[in-house]
Structure formats: C-alpha cells, structure tokens
Design a protein around this motif. Structure first.
Motif, short mmCIF file in Angstrom:
data_model
loop_
_atom_site.label_atom_id
_atom_site.label_comp_id
_atom_site.label_asym_id
_atom_site.label_seq_id
_atom_site.Cartn_x
_atom_site.Cartn_y
_atom_site.Cartn_z
N LEU A 1 12.04 0.00 -0.52
CA LEU A 1 10.83 0.01 0.29
C LEU A 1 11.02 0.88 1.54
O LEU A 1 10.10 1.60 1.95
CB LEU A 1 10.46 -1.42 0.70
N MET A 2 12.20 0.84 2.14
CA MET A 2 12.46 1.66 3.32
C MET A 2 12.31 3.14 3.01
O MET A 2 11.70 3.89 3.79
CB MET A 2 13.87 1.37 3.86
N THR A 3 12.87 3.56 1.89
CA THR A 3 12.79 4.98 1.52
C THR A 3 11.35 5.43 1.36
O THR A 3 10.95 6.48 1.88
CB THR A 3 13.55 5.23 0.21
N LEU A 4 10.55 4.62 0.68
CA LEU A 4 9.15 4.97 0.48
C LEU A 4 8.37 4.88 1.78
O LEU A 4 7.45 5.66 2.02
CB LEU A 4 8.54 4.07 -0.59
N GLN A 5 8.75 3.93 2.64
CA GLN A 5 8.02 3.74 3.89
C GLN A 5 8.27 4.86 4.88
O GLN A 5 7.39 5.21 5.67
CB GLN A 5 8.41 2.40 4.52
N VAL A 6 9.46 5.45 4.87
CA VAL A 6 9.73 6.60 5.73
C VAL A 6 8.75 7.73 5.40
O VAL A 6 8.17 8.36 6.29
CB VAL A 6 11.18 7.08 5.60
N ALA A 7 8.57 7.98 4.10
CA ALA A 7 7.62 9.02 3.68
C ALA A 7 6.21 8.68 4.14
O ALA A 7 5.48 9.54 4.66
CB ALA A 7 7.67 9.17 2.16
N ASN A 8 5.83 7.42 4.00
CA ASN A 8 4.48 7.00 4.41
C ASN A 8 4.29 7.17 5.91
O ASN A 8 3.24 7.62 6.39
CB ASN A 8 4.26 5.55 4.00
#
Length: 285
Positions: free
Chosen positions: A205-212
């Motif tokens: 989730l952190m990886t995807l949230q950085v992009a978001n």
C-alpha cells in the motif's frame, strides 16, 4: 524439489518485467533527483532571456528546451522532482505510522476502543478529499509542510482499516494464543508477533500511495494550493506552461511525462511487491 521450486519462483520474480521497468522509471528518476544538486548547482533557476522558449533537441546546452524566462526545462524537471518525491515519501511514512498504530490498537483490543476509532475513520472517509484539501490549505496557507501534514491526516484511515482487518484474522491464531498463555504482555505481542505478519500489505500500500500522493501534490500545486510557486515543482511547471501549450508545448509536456513515468514506475513496483509478498493473489500469466 520444494527448494528447487522456490528458487525457480524467486528467479522468476526478480526477472519480472514489472520489476525491471519499475526500477528503470522510478529508480532512474529517484537517482536523478538525488544527485540534482550536483547535476544542476543553480537549482534550475538561472535565467537567460536571450535563450527563452528554445525548442527541445535544438541546443546541446538545453536538450529539453527552455521556458518563457530562459530557464532550462531539463534542470527544472529534475530539481522539481525533489518536491514531489519528498511530499510523496514523507506523507506516506507519516500516514503509515499513524494508521498502523491505530489499526493495531483497534484490531487487537476490540470493544469500545475499536468502535470509537473505526467510526471516526468512517466519518473521515465520508469527507470529499479535494474539497477538504482546498478548505484546509486555503485557511492555513500553502507550503510543503502543510501539504504533507494534510495528507497524513487524510490518509491514515486506509492503513488503519487494512491493519485492523489483518489483526482481526491474526489475534485468535495459535501462536498468539500461546504467547498469551505463557504470560507475554499485550504490547510485546502486538509489536513482536502481530506487526511482522501485517508488514507485507502495508509495504504494498505504501508503494502505491507514494505514486498517488505525487499526483495529489502536483494537482494541488497546479491549482495554486500546494508548494510555493517560486519553488520548482512538477505541478507548478504544469501551471506555468498551460498558457504556452500552443506555442511552447514542451514547457508543460516534459513535467507531465516526468509525473507519468514516475507514477507508472511506482505502480509497477507495487504490483511486483504484491505478487512477491502475496503469492496467493497472483493472476495467471
């Protein structure tokens, strides 16, 4: 045989196209931003009005062209990435820390504590993010610290709900019950037995949230509610170049491509981590 299968699976994971492309896109941009101070000591702020609006690929000194003030677009794109990546990384770290702690407490202790924390989370999820962001930043003013703080406050809920759901499934497992039976304290159980078992979904989730969050920061800055307009940033460059789209498209297009490639790379890394850490969720290929 099992060891050979595991080794083969590991090799397949680390030869994945998602990993290679993700590292090339996101990792390449991260390295460029990391060394931007050495590559562009002037921070992309040097102006030369005699060299304004040079098209890309026509000058070795300005390979991606120049903006209306004669500033090098390549330098500003690389330096501007520092703001977006800083906001993305630190806001995610803050939201993850707060949300994980709340999720652990709510999932492990249950009862009134869980109801109170989760109903508060439900209320926050019902609030329209962009409208709250506009109101929050319009009242408190713009700035990178305020953008990071707002994202932490707005996004801890996702981590809290994810962690709570995982803890609910773990708290009645045999190894947790055994730890309680021999007198291990709740705090120690939470941080030594429960937390390590929920780190996989958190990392994904952190990886995807950085992009978001890179997209969110760029959007807020584009609207004039993000970082200081005088500081180079991808969203600010998009806003500055929108009036030149017909005559100098490169002023906006290259910051937009930087956002797209960075976000794409991070999403690919997130998908790769998901397949690596949660093999049961893999799709057939």
């Amino acid at each position: 045989m099992a060891a050979a299968q595991a080794l083969s699976s590991a090799r397949r994971h680390f030869r994945s196209l998602e990993l290679v492309l993700g590292l090339l896109l996101a990792g390449g941009m991260g390295l460029a931003v990391l060394f931007s101070g050495f590559l562009f000591p002037d921070g992309g702020e040097s102006m030369d009005l005699m060299a304004r609006l040079i098209p890309p690929f026509e000058s070795l000194a300005h390979p991606l062209g120049t903006d209306p003030l004669g500033r090098d677009v390549l330098a500003r794109v690389i330096v501007g990435g520092k703001i977006s990546l800083t906001v993305g990384i630190f806001s995610v770290l803050g939201a993850m820390t707060l949300g994980t702690l709340i999720g652990l407490i709510a999932g492990y202790y249950r009862g009134f504590t869980e109801v109170l924390l989760m109903r508060f989370a439900d209320i926050q999820l019902a609030l329209p993010f962009i409208l709250v962001a506009i109101m929050f930043l319009a009242i408190l003013g713009t700035g990178i610290d305020k953008v990071i703080f707002f994202m932490i406050v707005a996004q801890w809920v996702q981590y809290a709900r994810l962690v709570r759901g995982s803890v609910l499934a773990l708290r009645e497992r045999e190894f947790i019950l055994s730890a309680r039976a021999i007198g291990v304290g709740n705090v120690r159980i939470i941080f030594t037995h429960v937390l390590p078992n929920v780190l996989g979904p958190i990392v994904i989730l952190m990886t995807l949230q950085v992009a978001n969050n890179i997209l969110l920061e760029s959007s807020l800055t584009f609207l004039g509610l993000g970082v200081d307009p005088l500081i180079p940033s991808w969203g600010g460059m998009l806003a500055d170049g929108r009036t030149y789209l017909q005559t100098a498209w490169w002023v906006s297009v290259f910051p937009g491509l930087a956002i797209m490639f960075t976000v794409l790379g991070l999403n690919l890394l997130g998908d790769w981590l998901r397949d690596l850490l949660d093999p049961t969720g893999q799709t057939s290929r």
